[in-house]
Design a protein around this motif. Structure first.
Motif, PDB file in Angstrom:
ATOM      1  N   SER A 161      -7.124  11.897  31.119  1.00  0.00           N
ATOM      2  CA  SER A 161      -6.994  11.318  29.775  1.00  0.00           C
ATOM      3  C   SER A 161      -6.667  12.371  28.721  1.00  0.00           C
ATOM      4  N   TYR A 162      -6.614  13.644  29.146  1.00  0.00           N
ATOM      5  CA  TYR A 162      -6.334  14.694  28.166  1.00  0.00           C
ATOM      6  C   TYR A 162      -5.502  15.798  28.809  1.00  0.00           C
ATOM      7  N   PHE A 163      -4.376  16.116  28.169  1.00  0.00           N
ATOM      8  CA  PHE A 163      -3.538  17.247  28.567  1.00  0.00           C
ATOM      9  C   PHE A 163      -3.588  18.264  27.438  1.00  0.00           C
ATOM     10  N   LYS A 164      -3.939  19.488  27.765  1.00  0.00           N
ATOM     11  CA  LYS A 164      -4.226  20.461  26.708  1.00  0.00           C
ATOM     12  C   LYS A 164      -2.981  20.948  25.988  1.00  0.00           C
ATOM     13  N   ASP A 165      -1.819  20.928  26.665  1.00  0.00           N
ATOM     14  CA  ASP A 165      -0.623  21.433  25.993  1.00  0.00           C
ATOM     15  C   ASP A 165       0.638  20.987  26.726  1.00  0.00           C
ATOM     16  N   TYR A 166       1.759  21.350  26.151  1.00  0.00           N
ATOM     17  CA  TYR A 166       3.085  21.056  26.684  1.00  0.00           C
ATOM     18  C   TYR A 166       3.225  21.520  28.130  1.00  0.00           C
ATOM     19  N   TYR A 167       2.753  22.718  28.418  1.00  0.00           N
ATOM     20  CA  TYR A 167       2.953  23.306  29.745  1.00  0.00           C
ATOM     21  C   TYR A 167       2.185  22.542  30.814  1.00  0.00           C
ATOM     22  N   GLU A 168       0.956  22.166  30.510  1.00  0.00           N
ATOM     23  CA  GLU A 168       0.164  21.437  31.498  1.00  0.00           C
ATOM     24  C   GLU A 168       0.810  20.090  31.824  1.00  0.00           C
ATOM     25  N   PHE A 169       1.181  19.335  30.780  1.00  0.00           N
ATOM     26  CA  PHE A 169       1.751  18.018  31.019  1.00  0.00           C
ATOM     27  C   PHE A 169       3.071  18.104  31.778  1.00  0.00           C
ATOM     28  N   ASN A 170       3.946  19.016  31.369  1.00  0.00           N
ATOM     29  CA  ASN A 170       5.248  19.096  32.012  1.00  0.00           C
ATOM     30  C   ASN A 170       5.151  19.606  33.454  1.00  0.00           C
ATOM     31  N   THR A 171       4.172  20.457  33.731  1.00  0.00           N
ATOM     32  CA  THR A 171       3.934  20.873  35.117  1.00  0.00           C
ATOM     33  C   THR A 171       3.507  19.684  35.960  1.00  0.00           C
ATOM     34  N   ILE A 172       2.616  18.875  35.408  1.00  0.00           N
ATOM     35  CA  ILE A 172       2.141  17.693  36.127  1.00  0.00           C
ATOM     36  C   ILE A 172       3.280  16.702  36.345  1.00  0.00           C
ATOM     37  N   MET A 173       4.112  16.482  35.323  1.00  0.00           N
ATOM     38  CA  MET A 173       5.231  15.561  35.469  1.00  0.00           C
ATOM     39  C   MET A 173       6.234  16.069  36.507  1.00  0.00           C
ATOM     40  N   ASN A 174       6.476  17.362  36.533  1.00  0.00           N
ATOM     41  CA  ASN A 174       7.394  17.922  37.538  1.00  0.00           C
ATOM     42  C   ASN A 174       6.865  17.704  38.947  1.00  0.00           C
ATOM     43  N   THR A 176       5.002  15.262  39.774  1.00  0.00           N
ATOM     44  CA  THR A 176       4.975  13.816  39.991  1.00  0.00           C
ATOM     45  C   THR A 176       6.358  13.261  40.307  1.00  0.00           C
ATOM     46  N   LEU A 177       7.405  14.007  40.008  1.00  0.00           N
ATOM     47  CA  LEU A 177       8.779  13.525  40.174  1.00  0.00           C
ATOM     48  C   LEU A 177       9.068  12.912  41.552  1.00  0.00           C
ATOM     49  N   PRO A 178       8.585  13.497  42.644  1.00  0.00           N
ATOM     50  CA  PRO A 178       8.895  12.896  43.954  1.00  0.00           C
ATOM     51  C   PRO A 178       8.351  11.480  44.135  1.00  0.00           C
ATOM     52  N   TYR A 179       7.401  11.077  43.302  1.00  0.00           N
ATOM     53  CA  TYR A 179       6.783   9.766  43.428  1.00  0.00           C
ATOM     54  C   TYR A 179       7.450   8.714  42.543  1.00  0.00           C
ATOM     55  N   PHE A 180       8.323   9.151  41.637  1.00  0.00           N
ATOM     56  CA  PHE A 180       8.973   8.211  40.735  1.00  0.00           C
ATOM     57  C   PHE A 180       9.985   7.349  41.489  1.00  0.00           C
ATOM     58  N   ILE A 181       9.982   6.063  41.143  1.00  0.00           N
ATOM     59  CA  ILE A 181      10.998   5.127  41.631  1.00  0.00           C
ATOM     60  C   ILE A 181      12.155   5.079  40.637  1.00  0.00           C
ATOM     61  N   ASN A 182      11.817   4.986  39.355  1.00  0.00           N
ATOM     62  CA  ASN A 182      12.787   5.074  38.263  1.00  0.00           C
ATOM     63  C   ASN A 182      12.166   5.886  37.139  1.00  0.00           C
ATOM     64  N   HIS A 183      12.981   6.667  36.443  1.00  0.00           N
ATOM     65  CA  HIS A 183      12.474   7.414  35.292  1.00  0.00           C
ATOM     66  C   HIS A 183      13.631   7.774  34.377  1.00  0.00           C
ATOM     67  N   ILE A 184      13.297   8.064  33.111  1.00  0.00           N
ATOM     68  CA  ILE A 184      14.308   8.489  32.159  1.00  0.00           C
ATOM     69  C   ILE A 184      14.605   9.972  32.374  1.00  0.00           C
ATOM     70  N   GLU A 185      15.721  10.409  31.846  1.00  0.00           N
ATOM     71  CA  GLU A 185      16.109  11.809  31.948  1.00  0.00           C
ATOM     72  C   GLU A 185      15.863  12.511  30.618  1.00  0.00           C
ATOM     73  N   GLY A 186      15.494  13.773  30.696  1.00  0.00           N
ATOM     74  CA  GLY A 186      15.439  14.616  29.503  1.00  0.00           C
ATOM     75  C   GLY A 186      14.224  14.461  28.621  1.00  0.00           C
ATOM     76  N   PHE A 187      13.165  13.816  29.117  1.00  0.00           N
ATOM     77  CA  PHE A 187      11.961  13.680  28.286  1.00  0.00           C
ATOM     78  C   PHE A 187      11.241  15.011  28.166  1.00  0.00           C
ATOM     79  N   SER A 188      10.854  15.346  26.941  1.00  0.00           N
ATOM     80  CA  SER A 188      10.098  16.573  26.680  1.00  0.00           C
ATOM     81  C   SER A 188       8.832  16.216  25.911  1.00  0.00           C
ATOM     82  N   TYR A 189       7.697  16.666  26.421  1.00  0.00           N
ATOM     83  CA  TYR A 189       6.408  16.327  25.815  1.00  0.00           C
ATOM     84  C   TYR A 189       6.053  17.304  24.698  1.00  0.00           C
ATOM     85  N   HIS A 190       5.733  16.745  23.523  1.00  0.00           N
ATOM     86  CA  HIS A 190       5.313  17.566  22.386  1.00  0.00           C
ATOM     87  C   HIS A 190       4.108  16.915  21.714  1.00  0.00           C
TER      88      HIS A 190
END
Length: 217
Positions: A161-174, A176-190
């Motif tokens: 429920s909490y991501f401390k910063d940009y780096y943590e969230f984007n690492t987690i999303m990267n 998670t990518l193999p599990y995505f069925i569909n996703h948008i391109e170019g999203f950046s978390y701020h």
């Protein structure tokens, strides 16, 4: 609780009638009223010819809402919920919301599986959070993923429920990518507010569909 995650939605072809929720139309908006004091906000999906208005309860008794509707009646489809033990609403930047799907009932998060279809995903890209003051906040869908909970190697670090910063969230999303069925391109978390919706894949044993979204500024 991740092994039990699943959400309630009220699914209708029109806005004029919503089960368990009273909608009063005014000149420019709909006023939503409901007696259940655990409701914290609503999620609104206006997708093509379907309309979903989802009351979200915030509770320390998830087991109760897994099997009861908003009026306290026993219902195996339950009610959508956020757990106080998981999500501290005062600090969370990711609202994790759980609820049921069904093979036979067109209710709750059954419709989330539609986002697995590329055309549906690309056509229905947003939903709206409506708070108790009737303020509306639009959320952009990042993607839908599938997670097999029978596999001990399945990546689940997104369940926070909490991501401390940009780096943590984007690492987690990267990761998670193999599990995505569909996703948008170019999203950046701020530091945008996030919502994670979780429901069962009713065609696979102990597998979850997960929809990720962020609040648009």
């Amino acid at each position: 609780m991740i092994l039990l995650m699943i959400i309630i939605i009220i699914i209708l072809p029109k806005k004029d009638h919503i089960s368990n929720v009273t909608v009063t139309k005014t000149a420019n908006k709909e006023t939503i009223t409901e007696d259940n004091k655990d409701i914290i906000f609503y999620l609104e999906f206006a997708n093509n010819d379907q309309y979903h208005l989802i009351p979200i309860v915030y509770t320390d008794n998830a087991d109760y809402y897994m099997l009861h509707d908003l009026n306290g009646n026993y219902d195996t489809m339950g009610t959508c919920f956020m757990e106080k033990e998981i999500v501290d609403i005062t600090t969370a930047n990711n609202y994790i919301i759980n609820g049921h799907s069904s093979l036979t009932k067109d209710r709750n998060f059954t419709f989330l599986k539609n986002y697995c279809d590329p055309d549906y995903f690309n056509t229905n890209t947003t939903f709206t959070l409506i708070d108790l003051n009737e303020d509306r906040f639009e959320y952009q869908i990042i993607g839908i993923a599938s997670f097999d909970l029978t596999n001990e190697d399945t990546y689940l670090d997104w369940y926070s429920s909490y991501f401390k910063d940009y780096y943590e969230f984007n690492t987690i999303m990267n990761n998670t990518l193999p599990y995505f069925i569909n996703h948008i391109e170019g999203f950046s978390y701020h530091n945008q507010q996030l919502i994670t919706l979780i429901t069962c894949d009713m065609n696979k044993e102990d597998t979850r569909f997960v929809l990720f979204a962020y609040r648009k500024e």
